[in-house]
Design a protein around this motif. Structure first.
Motif, PDB file in Angstrom:
ATOM      1  N   LEU A   1      -5.303  -9.152   8.078  1.00  0.00           N
ATOM      2  CA  LEU A   1      -5.450  -7.943   7.283  1.00  0.00           C
ATOM      3  C   LEU A   1      -5.126  -8.546   5.611  1.00  0.00           C
ATOM      4  CD1 LEU A   1      -4.222  -4.709   9.117  1.00  0.00           C
ATOM      5  CD2 LEU A   1      -6.558  -5.341   8.198  1.00  0.00           C
ATOM      6  N   THR A   2      -3.950  -9.270   5.754  1.00  0.00           N
ATOM      7  CA  THR A   2      -3.581  -9.831   4.555  1.00  0.00           C
ATOM      8  C   THR A   2      -4.693 -10.873   3.881  1.00  0.00           C
ATOM      9  OG1 THR A   2      -1.158  -9.645   5.252  1.00  0.00           O
ATOM     10  CG2 THR A   2      -1.621 -11.170   3.293  1.00  0.00           C
ATOM     11  N   ALA A   3      -5.082 -11.544   4.769  1.00  0.00           N
ATOM     12  CA  ALA A   3      -6.288 -12.405   4.363  1.00  0.00           C
ATOM     13  C   ALA A   3      -7.318 -11.857   3.727  1.00  0.00           C
ATOM     14  CB  ALA A   3      -6.403 -13.694   5.637  1.00  0.00           C
ATOM     15  N   VAL A   4      -7.928 -10.849   4.544  1.00  0.00           N
ATOM     16  CA  VAL A   4      -9.074 -10.319   4.046  1.00  0.00           C
ATOM     17  C   VAL A   4      -8.865  -9.378   2.654  1.00  0.00           C
ATOM     18  CG1 VAL A   4     -10.516  -8.184   4.577  1.00  0.00           C
ATOM     19  CG2 VAL A   4     -10.113  -9.761   6.335  1.00  0.00           C
ATOM     20  N   GLY A   5      -7.681  -8.798   2.628  1.00  0.00           N
ATOM     21  CA  GLY A   5      -7.226  -8.346   1.445  1.00  0.00           C
ATOM     22  C   GLY A   5      -6.981  -9.064   0.303  1.00  0.00           C
ATOM     23  N   PHE A   6      -6.533 -10.197   0.403  1.00  0.00           N
ATOM     24  CA  PHE A   6      -6.492 -11.270  -0.610  1.00  0.00           C
ATOM     25  C   PHE A   6      -7.574 -11.727  -0.818  1.00  0.00           C
ATOM     26  CE2 PHE A   6      -5.383 -15.582  -2.117  1.00  0.00           C
ATOM     27  CZ  PHE A   6      -4.603 -15.100  -3.432  1.00  0.00           C
ATOM     28  N   SER A   7      -8.675 -12.107   0.032  1.00  0.00           N
ATOM     29  CA  SER A   7      -9.806 -12.521  -0.409  1.00  0.00           C
ATOM     30  C   SER A   7     -10.598 -11.367  -1.402  1.00  0.00           C
ATOM     31  CB  SER A   7     -10.471 -12.835   0.903  1.00  0.00           C
ATOM     32  OG  SER A   7      -9.930 -13.950   1.639  1.00  0.00           O
ATOM     33  N   THR A   8     -10.596  -9.936  -0.874  1.00  0.00           N
ATOM     34  CA  THR A   8     -11.256  -8.948  -1.493  1.00  0.00           C
ATOM     35  C   THR A   8     -10.656  -8.961  -3.036  1.00  0.00           C
ATOM     36  OG1 THR A   8     -11.448  -7.940   0.494  1.00  0.00           O
ATOM     37  CG2 THR A   8     -11.751  -6.650  -1.413  1.00  0.00           C
ATOM     38  N   VAL A   9      -9.216  -9.298  -3.108  1.00  0.00           N
ATOM     39  CA  VAL A   9      -8.992  -9.024  -4.596  1.00  0.00           C
ATOM     40  C   VAL A   9      -9.584 -10.184  -5.483  1.00  0.00           C
ATOM     41  CG1 VAL A   9      -6.926  -9.225  -5.799  1.00  0.00           C
ATOM     42  CG2 VAL A   9      -6.878  -7.805  -4.007  1.00  0.00           C
ATOM     43  N   LEU A  10      -9.480 -11.315  -4.976  1.00  0.00           N
ATOM     44  CA  LEU A  10     -10.067 -12.320  -5.515  1.00  0.00           C
ATOM     45  C   LEU A  10     -11.556 -12.397  -5.832  1.00  0.00           C
ATOM     46  CD1 LEU A  10      -8.386 -15.569  -3.774  1.00  0.00           C
ATOM     47  CD2 LEU A  10      -7.752 -14.593  -6.039  1.00  0.00           C
ATOM     48  N   PHE A  11     -12.349 -11.856  -4.847  1.00  0.00           N
ATOM     49  CA  PHE A  11     -13.692 -11.369  -4.982  1.00  0.00           C
ATOM     50  C   PHE A  11     -13.930 -10.623  -6.034  1.00  0.00           C
ATOM     51  CE2 PHE A  11     -17.650  -9.434  -3.995  1.00  0.00           C
ATOM     52  CZ  PHE A  11     -18.673 -10.241  -4.267  1.00  0.00           C
ATOM     53  N   LEU A  12     -13.366  -9.534  -6.142  1.00  0.00           N
ATOM     54  CA  LEU A  12     -13.452  -8.521  -7.187  1.00  0.00           C
ATOM     55  C   LEU A  12     -12.936  -8.930  -8.396  1.00  0.00           C
ATOM     56  CD1 LEU A  12     -12.225  -5.253  -5.369  1.00  0.00           C
ATOM     57  CD2 LEU A  12     -14.475  -5.911  -5.944  1.00  0.00           C
ATOM     58  N   LEU A  13     -11.772  -9.766  -8.552  1.00  0.00           N
ATOM     59  CA  LEU A  13     -11.741 -10.308  -9.819  1.00  0.00           C
ATOM     60  C   LEU A  13     -12.586 -11.354 -10.439  1.00  0.00           C
ATOM     61  CD1 LEU A  13      -7.879 -11.191  -9.251  1.00  0.00           C
ATOM     62  CD2 LEU A  13      -8.689  -9.498 -10.830  1.00  0.00           C
ATOM     63  N   ALA A  14     -13.227 -12.257  -9.514  1.00  0.00           N
ATOM     64  CA  ALA A  14     -14.636 -12.934 -10.054  1.00  0.00           C
ATOM     65  C   ALA A  14     -15.624 -12.290 -10.344  1.00  0.00           C
ATOM     66  CB  ALA A  14     -14.724 -13.840  -9.004  1.00  0.00           C
TER      67      ALA A  14
END
Length: 74
Positions: A52-65
């Motif tokens: 869950l942490t990995a998916v959440g962190f990846s989602t945040v990075l994707f949204l920022l990009a």
């Protein structure tokens, strides 16, 4: 003028206590060791939280990009 509560000479340094062999042989476990032991004991829950942490962190990075991408003229 000296205050009567202030010592005139510094007090001698306290002598270090000699540790017994049992105490010296087994230091307290480190935080990392305790965390690893806890993760092994609760394997499935730890893997779920890591995922869950990995998916959440990846989602945040994707949204920022996505929101921070430059707009190029076409």
């Amino acid at each position: 003028m000296t205050d009567s509560t202030t010592p005139l000479e510094p007090s001698p340094a306290p002598t270090p206590e000699v540790a017994t062999p049992e105490v010296a042989a087994s230091p307290p476990p480190s935080f990392v060791k305790l965390a690893m032991r806890n993760m092994v004991r609760k394997g499935r829950q730890s893997l779920l939280h890591f995922g869950l942490t990995a998916v959440g962190f990846s989602t945040v990075l994707f949204l920022l990009a996505w929101f921070g991408r430059p707009s190029l003229p076409q």
